[in-house]
Design an enzyme around this catalytic site. Structure first.
Site, mmCIF file in Angstrom:
data_model
loop_
_atom_site.group_PDB
_atom_site.id
_atom_site.type_symbol
_atom_site.label_atom_id
_atom_site.label_comp_id
_atom_site.label_asym_id
_atom_site.label_seq_id
_atom_site.Cartn_x
_atom_site.Cartn_y
_atom_site.Cartn_z
ATOM 1 N N SER A 134 0.975 -1.029 0.034
ATOM 2 C CA SER A 134 -0.307 0.168 0.333
ATOM 3 C C SER A 134 0.785 1.369 -0.107
ATOM 4 O O SER A 134 1.844 1.468 0.260
ATOM 5 C CB SER A 134 -0.825 -0.265 1.210
ATOM 6 O OG SER A 134 -1.546 1.460 1.152
ATOM 7 N N TYR B 81 -2.043 5.906 -4.325
ATOM 8 C CA TYR B 81 -2.747 6.441 -4.346
ATOM 9 C C TYR B 81 -2.441 8.062 -5.319
ATOM 10 O O TYR B 81 -0.991 8.163 -5.261
ATOM 11 C CB TYR B 81 -3.362 6.742 -2.687
ATOM 12 C CG TYR B 81 -4.357 6.206 -2.786
ATOM 13 C CD1 TYR B 81 -5.322 5.549 -2.984
ATOM 14 C CD2 TYR B 81 -4.238 5.503 -1.356
ATOM 15 C CE1 TYR B 81 -6.373 4.662 -2.577
ATOM 16 C CE2 TYR B 81 -4.661 4.375 -0.528
ATOM 17 C CZ TYR B 81 -6.037 3.805 -0.913
ATOM 18 O OH TYR B 81 -6.995 2.581 -0.551
ATOM 19 N N THR C 152 -5.670 2.163 -7.489
ATOM 20 C CA THR C 152 -6.723 2.656 -6.536
ATOM 21 C C THR C 152 -7.625 3.265 -7.246
ATOM 22 O O THR C 152 -7.221 4.393 -7.047
ATOM 23 C CB THR C 152 -6.098 2.529 -5.233
ATOM 24 O OG1 THR C 152 -5.068 1.207 -5.256
ATOM 25 C CG2 THR C 152 -7.867 2.441 -4.625
ATOM 26 N N LYS D 196 -7.416 -1.069 -9.816
ATOM 27 C CA LYS D 196 -8.222 -2.284 -8.868
ATOM 28 C C LYS D 196 -9.238 -1.064 -8.456
ATOM 29 O O LYS D 196 -8.831 0.389 -8.049
ATOM 30 C CB LYS D 196 -6.811 -2.174 -7.834
ATOM 31 C CG LYS D 196 -7.390 -2.831 -6.271
ATOM 32 C CD LYS D 196 -6.624 -2.350 -5.481
ATOM 33 C CE LYS D 196 -7.195 -3.112 -3.795
ATOM 34 N NZ LYS D 196 -7.757 -2.214 -3.334
HETATM 35 C C1 LIG Z 1 -7.202 -1.640 6.905
HETATM 36 C C2 LIG Z 1 -7.406 -1.803 5.174
HETATM 37 C C3 LIG Z 1 -7.179 -1.185 4.551
HETATM 38 C C4 LIG Z 1 -6.650 -0.588 3.340
HETATM 39 N N1 LIG Z 1 -5.855 -0.030 2.684
HETATM 40 C C5 LIG Z 1 -6.257 0.217 1.581
HETATM 41 C C6 LIG Z 1 -5.177 0.681 0.923
HETATM 42 O O1 LIG Z 1 -4.198 1.252 1.472
HETATM 43 N N2 LIG Z 1 -4.948 0.635 -0.739
HETATM 44 C C7 LIG Z 1 -6.318 0.013 -1.273
HETATM 45 O O2 LIG Z 1 -6.132 0.183 -2.338
HETATM 46 N N3 LIG Z 1 -6.678 -0.788 -0.780
HETATM 47 C C8 LIG Z 1 -6.804 -0.775 0.700
HETATM 48 N N4 LIG Z 1 -7.583 -1.765 1.151
HETATM 49 C C9 LIG Z 1 -8.532 -2.522 0.185
HETATM 50 C C10 LIG Z 1 -8.169 -3.759 0.345
HETATM 51 O O3 LIG Z 1 -6.954 -4.058 -0.820
HETATM 52 C C11 LIG Z 1 -8.707 -4.329 -0.315
HETATM 53 O O4 LIG Z 1 -9.317 -4.249 -1.309
HETATM 54 C C12 LIG Z 1 -9.970 -5.470 0.188
HETATM 55 O O5 LIG Z 1 -9.056 -5.336 1.667
HETATM 56 C C13 LIG Z 1 -10.466 -7.008 -0.154
HETATM 57 O O6 LIG Z 1 -11.458 -7.559 0.542
HETATM 58 P P1 LIG Z 1 -10.456 -8.151 1.786
HETATM 59 O O7 LIG Z 1 -10.722 -7.382 3.048
HETATM 60 O O8 LIG Z 1 -12.323 -9.531 2.666
HETATM 61 O O9 LIG Z 1 -10.477 -9.642 1.446
HETATM 62 C C14 LIG Z 1 -7.502 -1.662 2.885
HETATM 63 C C15 LIG Z 1 -8.662 -2.566 3.197
HETATM 64 C C16 LIG Z 1 -8.918 -2.742 4.356
HETATM 65 C C17 LIG Z 1 -8.856 -3.880 5.531
#
Ligand SMILES: Cc1cc2nc3c(=O)[nH]c(=O)nc-3n(C[C@H](O)[C@H](O)[C@H](O)COP(=O)(O)O)c2cc1C
Length: 401
Positions: free
Chosen positions: A105, A129, A155, A250
């Site tokens: 990330s 981002y 993203t 994404k």
């Molecule tokens: C706590 C948290 C922080 C996240 N931070 C980001 C991020 O910084 N960048 C991003 O593209 N997606 C982020 N996501 C989304 C994840 O990349 C992913 O799409 C998502 O967690 C998938 O679902 P799942 O947790 O049910 O496997 C985050 C998800 C969570 C749970």
């Protein structure tokens, strides 16, 4: 130790301060989409083939130019390193050690340079981002390329950060320092607190050069304001022209967006609703998959994420034609409960579950699995598609026109 995803989540909840567990576990609004992600997977049932002799199935796959032992990658999770003193570096090592891959990330605690120096950077992707201040974005791109990472994941589902009730209740993201409430929640988790106090990296390392706050809470509050809400396809076209490596988008769900990404010459899309954290009410990636694959017409690789908790869940997406499945919360709970070994255990348990599902389905490898997508069906409303195939979700053929 191999334990179920539910059990690991429970242990993580007992280890982490409330605000941190809620930040990871929660979703946007009424968390409808968060629940829908798992419910949509549950609605797909298998129709196995018997007598096919698939005792030792192969899960090997090539995804976005990378040879993977099984097509599962760690999704980018901002501030994930906070759950354990060993942080994202241990997670990256576990992923690479398992023959998987990790997408780091923009908001990792460990700096991208440190993570890339700890593993073969070819097995890493970097999630970008796009900031209002394009100089920051440019600098990040230079750092990522210099670190040896060649796959950039942009993203696009976060123009704003919507209301996440659990964060609001805890006062996380509104506090710019440690409030009494946040401190109280930390004090009742002494084991976590001890680890947190001993570590040197208590900031979002990737952002340190850009002065977005002097403590983690201030950074967390600043980042949603710093992101560019006006990001559009022209920006993506410019990024495509600039980034010489692989480019992945994404956070799309609409088949027209997949078609547009393909036309732009990106290498892949990740169908995602951000783990139910952005648009509450959005459909799940698994529901979006059939129409997006139609729209992709083989021009871009289509990965999915959101709600995948078992090997069987992952096989459902692969059977439908996904190139790979990304997991978010499960690996973070692995890290929270047992550091790098916990992440390795999560991946091993998913891989073993995928293998046993393949054997029970009668699919010797992923090509066989995909060729017979009739193995998946929607139990609620069974529709027979062309050639007798059973399609799990209605296609949006008109939407791709
Ligand atoms: C706590 C948290 C922080 C996240 N931070 C980001 C991020 O910084 N960048 C991003 O593209 N997606 C982020 N996501 C989304 C994840 O990349 C992913 O799409 C998502 O967690 C998938 O679902 P799942 O947790 O049910 O496997 C985050 C998800 C969570 C749970």
């Amino acid at each position: 130790m191999i334990i179920s995803a539910n059990e690991r989540r429970r242990v993580a909840r007992n280890r982490l301060p409330r605000w941190l567990f809620d930040y990871i576990d929660g979703g946007a609004g009424a968390e409808t989409t968060l629940r829908r992600n798992t419910a949509a997977l549950d609605r797909i049932g298998f129709v196995p083939f018997a007598l096919r002799g698939a005792a030792e199935p192969s899960l090997k796959a090539r995804v976005l130019g990378l040879d993977m032992d099984f097509p599962v990658a760690l999704a980018p999770v901002g501030m994930a390193g906070l759950v354990s003193p060993v942080g994202e570096i241990a997670a990256a090592r576990a992923a690479v050690g398992a023959g998987s891959a990790m997408c780091v990330s923009s908001f990792s605690l460990a700096g991208i340079e440190q993570i890339a120096a700890s593993v073969d950077p070819a097995r890493l992707m970097f999630q970008l981002y796009v900031f209002r201040d394009r100089a920051v974005t440019q600098d990040m791109l230079c750092r990522v390329w210099a670190a040896g990472i060649r796959t950039l994941v942009v993203t696009v589902d976060t123009p704003i950060t919507p209301m996440r009730e659990r964060d609001a209740r805890n006062g996380f993201r509104s506090a710019t320092g440690v409030s009494p409430r946040l401190a109280g929640q930390m004090l009742v988790r002494p084991r976590w607190l001890y680890g947190a106090l001993r570590r040197s990296d208590r900031l979002i390392g990737n952002l340190v050069p850009y002065g977005m706050g002097t403590n983690l809470f201030a950074q967390a509050a600043a980042i949603s304001r710093a992101m560019d809400p006006g990001l559009d396809w022209d920006d993506m076209a410019r990024l495509r022209a600039q980034w010489k490596g692989r480019l992945v988008i994404k956070g799309v769900l609409h088949p027209q967006d997949t078609a547009r990404a393909a036309a732009l010459g990106v290498d892949g899309v990740v169908l995602s609703n951000h783990g139910g954290r952005q648009l509450d009410g959005a459909i799940s990636a698994i529901e979006a998959l059939p129409a997006s694959l139609d729209a992709a017409q083989g021009r871009v690789e289509v990965c999915v994420d959101g709600g995948f908790r078992s090997g069987g869940d992952i096989i459902k997406a692969l059977a439908l034609g996904a190139s790979a499945v990304w997991i978010g919360r499960p690996w973070v709970y692995g890290l929270a409960t047992a550091g790098g070994q916990g992440v390795a255990d999560v991946l091993a348990s998913l891989r073993d579950g995928m293998r046993s599902t393949m054997t029970l389905l009668g699919a010797a490898d992923l090509a066989t699995l995909r060729a017979s997508r009739a193995q998946c069906l929607q139990t609620e409303s069974i529709q027979t598609g062309e050639g007798g195939a059973v399609v799990p979700f209605p296609r949006m053929a008109e939407a791709t026109a």
